[in-house]
Design an enzyme around this catalytic site. Structure first.
Site, PDB file in Angstrom:
ATOM      1  N   ASP A   1       0.848  -1.188   0.000  1.00 25.76           N
ATOM      2  CA  ASP A   1       0.000   0.000   0.000  1.00 25.76           C
ATOM      3  C   ASP A   1       0.887   1.243   0.000  1.00 25.76           C
ATOM      4  O   ASP A   1       1.857   1.300   0.748  1.00 25.76           O
ATOM      5  CB  ASP A   1      -0.874  -0.044   1.266  1.00 25.76           C
ATOM      6  CG  ASP A   1      -2.096   0.831   1.126  1.00 25.76           C
ATOM      7  OD1 ASP A   1      -3.074   0.365   0.525  1.00 25.76           O
ATOM      8  OD2 ASP A   1      -2.051   1.975   1.600  1.00 25.76           O
TER       9      ASP A   1
ATOM     10  N   ASN B   1      -2.720  12.708  -3.195  1.00 26.26           N
ATOM     11  CA  ASN B   1      -3.697  13.214  -4.158  1.00 26.26           C
ATOM     12  C   ASN B   1      -4.240  14.574  -3.751  1.00 26.26           C
ATOM     13  O   ASN B   1      -4.394  15.470  -4.575  1.00 26.26           O
ATOM     14  CB  ASN B   1      -4.871  12.224  -4.285  1.00 26.26           C
ATOM     15  CG  ASN B   1      -4.632  11.214  -5.393  1.00 26.26           C
ATOM     16  OD1 ASN B   1      -3.840  11.461  -6.309  1.00 26.26           O
ATOM     17  ND2 ASN B   1      -5.296  10.087  -5.316  1.00 26.26           N
TER      18      ASN B   1
ATOM     19  N   ASP C   1      -1.684   9.876 -10.296  1.00 25.71           N
ATOM     20  CA  ASP C   1      -1.576   8.811 -11.293  1.00 25.71           C
ATOM     21  C   ASP C   1      -0.113   8.565 -11.657  1.00 25.71           C
ATOM     22  O   ASP C   1       0.328   7.420 -11.786  1.00 25.71           O
ATOM     23  CB  ASP C   1      -2.349   9.195 -12.570  1.00 25.71           C
ATOM     24  CG  ASP C   1      -3.860   9.064 -12.375  1.00 25.71           C
ATOM     25  OD1 ASP C   1      -4.274   8.569 -11.296  1.00 25.71           O
ATOM     26  OD2 ASP C   1      -4.609   9.447 -13.285  1.00 25.71           O
TER      27      ASP C   1
ATOM     28  N   GLU D   1      -4.517   2.353  -4.552  1.00 21.15           N
ATOM     29  CA  GLU D   1      -3.062   2.452  -4.367  1.00 21.15           C
ATOM     30  C   GLU D   1      -2.499   1.157  -3.786  1.00 21.15           C
ATOM     31  O   GLU D   1      -1.447   1.146  -3.167  1.00 21.15           O
ATOM     32  CB  GLU D   1      -2.719   3.655  -3.480  1.00 21.15           C
ATOM     33  CG  GLU D   1      -3.109   3.534  -2.010  1.00 21.15           C
ATOM     34  CD  GLU D   1      -4.548   3.957  -1.727  1.00 21.15           C
ATOM     35  OE1 GLU D   1      -5.403   3.869  -2.642  1.00 21.15           O
ATOM     36  OE2 GLU D   1      -4.831   4.347  -0.576  1.00 21.15           O
TER      37      GLU D   1
END
Ligand SMILES: [Mg+2]
Length: 313
Positions: free
Chosen positions: A184, A192, A201, A228
């Site tokens: 993770d 983000n 991204d 993620e």
């Protein structure tokens, strides 16, 4: 299936196609090897058992298969290859002295792509090999659209589930350990929020690439599990080696040095890594392995992230 461990560019990589030649007679092996060695990566096997092993470990793009061999004959080799999810997609051309229509029909009904009788004509063999390899490449490309994650180019969840089930069955039969690593990206939501989704991204693509570069044994698979989260499958890897792979992945991502000022771990992008290993048994199924890897990942987050957690740590 194409090698899903590598990013999508590898699907059209200039690597030579891999051809496995199976024949018990040295003369035939040498002739075919000489004919094809320039444009192909050649593997050879002189018997059925050896051929089955080479097909799983070497993942050839095409198999040229003799029928009459001592021990397991070519028909049986073909039947087993077509039964196994890991090898069913590899085209097989029988090259054999058995010239009856009946023999040919039997071969084709077992799932062979083509049938060539001995004595063979070299340019015919070369042309038919080329045809089968072109078809294989097209089907790999189609597969890659269905089984790859569009953002990162890694295998997607569906590809992972399918391969993991096949590898679980293989490890069960061969009495081998099977390891999984859950990964993770630490505080990715904060990434983000502070850098925007386009940078987010890009971050996932870079992490994916770093992981893929370090998961390279034939049979190993790295996939995007969702959001993620990434997952790595390591067939025939014991817990110690799986932990070592986990640590190399953690280190690889940290070494990217990607700025992440909002992270509560440090000022760059890091990952948390949970590692689990099982010895498959009829009863267990795949789910407990993934659940265990997931709870190791959870433990890793509880321990402060940017670390590797497994049962032995
Ligand atoms: Mg023979």
């Amino acid at each position: 299936m194409s090698d899903l461990s590598s990013p999508v560019a590898a699907a059209v990589s200039p690597d030579k196609p891999r051809v496995l030649i199976v024949d018990d007679e040295r003369f035939n092996l040498n002739t075919l090897h000489g004919l094809l060695k320039e444009d192909h990566k050649i593997m050879v096997a002189t018997g059925g058992d050896q051929a089955l092993k080479a097909a799983v470990t070497g993942r050839p793009d095409l198999i040229l298969l003799d029928i009459n061999m001592p021990g397991m004959d070519g028909y049986e080799v073909c039947r087993r290859l077509k039964e196994d999810n890991l090898t069913t997609g590899i085209p097989i051309i029988f090259i054999t002295g058995l010239a009856d229509a009946e023999d040919e029909t039997k071969g084709l009904e077992l799932g062979a792509a083509d049938y060539i009788t001995k004595p063979f004509n070299l340019s015919v063999v070369r042309a038919r090999v080329r045809t089968q390899l072109r078809l294989k490449q097209q089907s790999d490309l189609l597969q890659s659209y269905a089984f790859r994650d569009g953002l990162t180019g890694l295998a997607n969840r569906r590809a992972f589930d399918e391969r993991a089930t096949a590898e679980w069955n293989r490890c069960l039969r061969a009495v081998l350990p099977l390891s999984a690593i859950m990964i993770d990206v630490d505080h990715f939501k904060l990434y983000n929020d502070s850098y925007g989704h386009a940078r987010g991204d890009e971050c996932l693509r870079e992490v994916a690439q770093a992981l893929a570069l370090r998961v390279q044994r034939a049979g190993d698979l790295v996939a995007r599990y969702g959001g993620e989260e990434f997952v790595v499958l390591l067939p025939d890897a014991d817990h110690a080696s799986a932990l070592a792979v986990g640590e190399s992945l953690r280190h690889a991502v940290e070494s990217l040095g990607m700025e992440h000022r909002a992270s509560k771990v440090c000022d760059h992008v890091t990952i948390s890594v949970g590692v689990a290993t099982v010895h498959p048994s009829e009863l267990g199924g795949l789910a407990p392995l993934l659940e265990r890897a997931d709870s190791m990942l959870y433990a890793c987050k509880a321990a402060g992230r940017n670390c590797v957690t497994g049962l032995d740590r």
